[in-house]
Motif scaffolding. Structure first.
Motif, PDB file in Angstrom:
ATOM      1  N   SER A   1     -70.459 101.382  65.655  1.00 58.43           N
ATOM      2  CA  SER A   1     -68.979 101.524  65.198  1.00 58.43           C
ATOM      3  C   SER A   1     -67.927 100.511  66.335  1.00 58.43           C
ATOM      4  O   SER A   1     -67.319  99.674  65.857  1.00 58.43           O
ATOM      5  CB  SER A   1     -68.244 102.660  64.703  1.00 58.43           C
ATOM      6  OG  SER A   1     -69.062 103.331  63.852  1.00 58.43           O
TER       7      SER A   1
ATOM      8  N   LEU B   1     -69.107  97.069  65.996  1.00 52.54           N
ATOM      9  CA  LEU B   1     -68.653  96.194  64.822  1.00 52.54           C
ATOM     10  C   LEU B   1     -67.154  95.839  64.915  1.00 52.54           C
ATOM     11  O   LEU B   1     -66.808  94.972  64.630  1.00 52.54           O
ATOM     12  CB  LEU B   1     -69.468  97.130  63.609  1.00 52.54           C
ATOM     13  CG  LEU B   1     -70.707  97.521  63.896  1.00 52.54           C
ATOM     14  CD1 LEU B   1     -71.042  98.253  62.200  1.00 52.54           C
ATOM     15  CD2 LEU B   1     -71.543  95.991  63.414  1.00 52.54           C
ATOM     16  N   ASP B   2     -66.470  96.918  65.269  1.00 50.73           N
ATOM     17  CA  ASP B   2     -65.063  96.739  65.080  1.00 50.73           C
ATOM     18  C   ASP B   2     -64.531  95.910  66.121  1.00 50.73           C
ATOM     19  O   ASP B   2     -63.718  95.048  66.052  1.00 50.73           O
ATOM     20  CB  ASP B   2     -64.290  98.242  65.275  1.00 50.73           C
ATOM     21  CG  ASP B   2     -64.715  99.191  64.007  1.00 50.73           C
ATOM     22  OD1 ASP B   2     -65.250  98.610  63.237  1.00 50.73           O
ATOM     23  OD2 ASP B   2     -64.471 100.441  64.069  1.00 50.73           O
TER      24      ASP B   2
ATOM     25  N   GLU C   1     -72.959  96.782  56.423  1.00 54.67           N
ATOM     26  CA  GLU C   1     -72.147  98.023  56.413  1.00 54.67           C
ATOM     27  C   GLU C   1     -70.770  97.724  56.110  1.00 54.67           C
ATOM     28  O   GLU C   1     -70.002  96.896  56.665  1.00 54.67           O
ATOM     29  CB  GLU C   1     -72.076  98.471  57.886  1.00 54.67           C
ATOM     30  CG  GLU C   1     -73.436  99.196  58.133  1.00 54.67           C
ATOM     31  CD  GLU C   1     -73.927  99.311  59.750  1.00 54.67           C
ATOM     32  OE1 GLU C   1     -73.448 100.333  60.323  1.00 54.67           O
ATOM     33  OE2 GLU C   1     -74.121  98.367  60.250  1.00 54.67           O
ATOM     34  N   SER C   2     -69.910  98.752  55.520  1.00 50.54           N
ATOM     35  CA  SER C   2     -68.772  98.811  55.312  1.00 50.54           C
ATOM     36  C   SER C   2     -68.040  99.360  56.581  1.00 50.54           C
ATOM     37  O   SER C   2     -68.365 100.395  57.123  1.00 50.54           O
ATOM     38  CB  SER C   2     -68.102  99.092  53.981  1.00 50.54           C
ATOM     39  OG  SER C   2     -68.458 100.488  53.839  1.00 50.54           O
ATOM     40  N   ARG C   3     -66.872  99.041  57.051  1.00 51.81           N
ATOM     41  CA  ARG C   3     -66.048  99.348  58.031  1.00 51.81           C
ATOM     42  C   ARG C   3     -64.712  99.486  57.577  1.00 51.81           C
ATOM     43  O   ARG C   3     -64.337  98.512  57.057  1.00 51.81           O
ATOM     44  CB  ARG C   3     -66.063  98.835  59.327  1.00 51.81           C
ATOM     45  CG  ARG C   3     -67.440  98.779  59.960  1.00 51.81           C
ATOM     46  CD  ARG C   3     -67.697 100.353  60.784  1.00 51.81           C
ATOM     47  NE  ARG C   3     -66.517 100.470  61.414  1.00 51.81           N
ATOM     48  CZ  ARG C   3     -66.423 101.939  61.655  1.00 51.81           C
ATOM     49  NH1 ARG C   3     -66.950 102.915  61.176  1.00 51.81           N
ATOM     50  NH2 ARG C   3     -65.382 102.209  62.436  1.00 51.81           N
TER      51      ARG C   3
ATOM     52  N   TYR D   1     -61.081  97.504  53.605  1.00 52.79           N
ATOM     53  CA  TYR D   1     -62.466  97.663  54.209  1.00 52.79           C
ATOM     54  C   TYR D   1     -62.984  96.094  54.552  1.00 52.79           C
ATOM     55  O   TYR D   1     -62.602  95.198  53.824  1.00 52.79           O
ATOM     56  CB  TYR D   1     -63.454  98.030  53.160  1.00 52.79           C
ATOM     57  CG  TYR D   1     -63.538  99.817  53.413  1.00 52.79           C
ATOM     58  CD1 TYR D   1     -64.283 100.350  54.253  1.00 52.79           C
ATOM     59  CD2 TYR D   1     -62.736 100.463  52.620  1.00 52.79           C
ATOM     60  CE1 TYR D   1     -64.434 101.964  54.455  1.00 52.79           C
ATOM     61  CE2 TYR D   1     -62.754 101.774  52.640  1.00 52.79           C
ATOM     62  CZ  TYR D   1     -63.271 102.294  53.580  1.00 52.79           C
ATOM     63  OH  TYR D   1     -63.475 103.966  53.547  1.00 52.79           O
TER      64      TYR D   1
ATOM     65  N   SER E   1     -69.660  94.085  57.482  1.00 50.65           N
ATOM     66  CA  SER E   1     -70.237  93.522  58.501  1.00 50.65           C
ATOM     67  C   SER E   1     -71.686  93.417  58.032  1.00 50.65           C
ATOM     68  O   SER E   1     -72.489  94.216  57.606  1.00 50.65           O
ATOM     69  CB  SER E   1     -70.407  94.620  59.645  1.00 50.65           C
ATOM     70  OG  SER E   1     -71.204  94.091  60.824  1.00 50.65           O
TER      71      SER E   1
END
Ligand SMILES: O=C(O)C(=O)C[C@]1(C(=O)O)C=C[C@@H](O)C=C1
Length: 320
Positions: free
Chosen positions: A72, A75-76, A238-240, A249, A252
């Motif tokens: 995470s 990704l963020d 993936e959802s973030r 959301y 990615s």
């Protein structure tokens, strides 16, 4: 600064340090790494900041683990802020050892274990079964935890790290192979400021940040259809949370293919029409050979023929 492979005679690579992390092992796979300066950082974000500030040519960061999933923090950090570009990827097989401070000779003596949170997540069940009374002490990296054992004032009994860092520093290894899943792999990406996209190899990946548009029922279906209808295979989605409130959301996504291939550029145009804030994070060679199966109708030849056909029609009709 951004063309990692060409411009910098002696590049500087930021990474999660100190020496002996799995991230450093990934960096050592980069061609020419022996002639580069390595800049150890205390976090993924700190390494990416070095790139954003122009103090490093590129940063090596973990993005995905075969047991724990997406990282995470990475990704963020690459989805927000100054735009960055992935220029290559590296795969590192993961196995962990348990090292102990002097005086500890049995698992039953261990009351605390330090390591990186991702490493802990991969050894959690082993620890529950074998050291049930041990408390987890988070460390900035596996190597930082292991090196802490050399400190005279060490406050924990054991560390989980790579076998290499234990061996290179003559640490006491009490147990090898403490991971819950054998054969785990972590995928890393080398990230620079935006520059030239590496050339098409036929075995490439493209990474995207796709925000979910508001007031668009079925948006996810429409987004996925842009890939599916062009034969573009996804290797990760993936959802973030965007951090801007519940229900907001972004996705990615890693997809097989390269922006210089028509099926991918066509999918990107379709995605941009649906969600204009989409972020392109790069097309780069896959670490393992891919054989995309997209069908003849999505080949370069089919796109070329179709374009020529439409161009011809436009010429005949004076533009449609
Ligand atoms: O602590 C390290 O050695 C790292 O390189 C970080 C990291 C991660 O963030 O996932 C890398 C690979 C392993 O999965 C465990 C930890």
């Amino acid at each position: 600064m951004s063309d990692v492979t060409e411009l910098d005679a002696r590049p500087t690579y930021a990474f999660l340090g100190p020496a002996g992390t799995f991230t450093e092992a990934a960096l050592l796979q980069v061609p020419g790494a022996a002639n580069a300066d390595f800049l150890p950082c205390s976090s993924v974000n700190a390494a990416l900041t070095k790139v954003r500030e122009g103090k490093a040519t590129a940063a090596m960061v973990p993005i995905e683990n075969s047991v724990e999933g997406g990282v995470s923090a990475t990704l963020d950090a690459i989805a927000n802020g100054t735009k960055l570009q992935i220029v290559r990827e590296a795969l590192v097989p993961i196995t962990f050892v348990l090292t102990v401070r002097p005086g500890i000779t049995e698992l039953s003596q261990i009351r605390s274990i330090s390591t990186h949170s991702h490493a802990w997540a991969q050894c959690r069940y082993w620890a529950e079964m074998n050291t049930p009374n041990a408390e987890f002490i988070p460390a900035s990296s596996t190597a930082a935890a292991a090196m802490g054992l050399l400190d005279a004032d060490v406050t924990y009994d054991a560390a989980i790290s790579s076998p290499l860092v234990a061996q290179q520093n003559s640490l006491n290894v009490l147990q090898t192979g403490v991971e819950d899943n054998t054969g785990a792999v972590t995928r890393f990406v080398l990230v620079s400021l935006p520059g030239t996209v590496p050339p098409v190899t036929g075995s490439d990946k493209t990474t995207l940040v796709i925000p979910l548009p508001e007031d668009h029922p079925g948006a996810l279906m429409d987004i996925l259809d842009q890939f599916a209808s062009r034969g573009v295979n996804l290797t990760r989605i993936e959802s973030r949370p965007t951090g801007e409130g519940l229900g907001n959301y972004f996705f990615s996504v890693d997809a097989e293919g390269h922006i210089h291939e028509s099926r991918m550029s066509d999918a990107l145009m379709g995605l941009h029409r649906i969600t204009p804030d989409i972020r392109f994070l790069g097309s780069y060679p896959a670490a393992e050979q891919l054989s995309p199966n997209y069908g003849r109708h999505n080949s370069e030849e089919a796109y070329r023929e179709a374009r020529a056909w439409v161009d011809g029609l436009r010429g005949i009709t004076g533009g449609l």
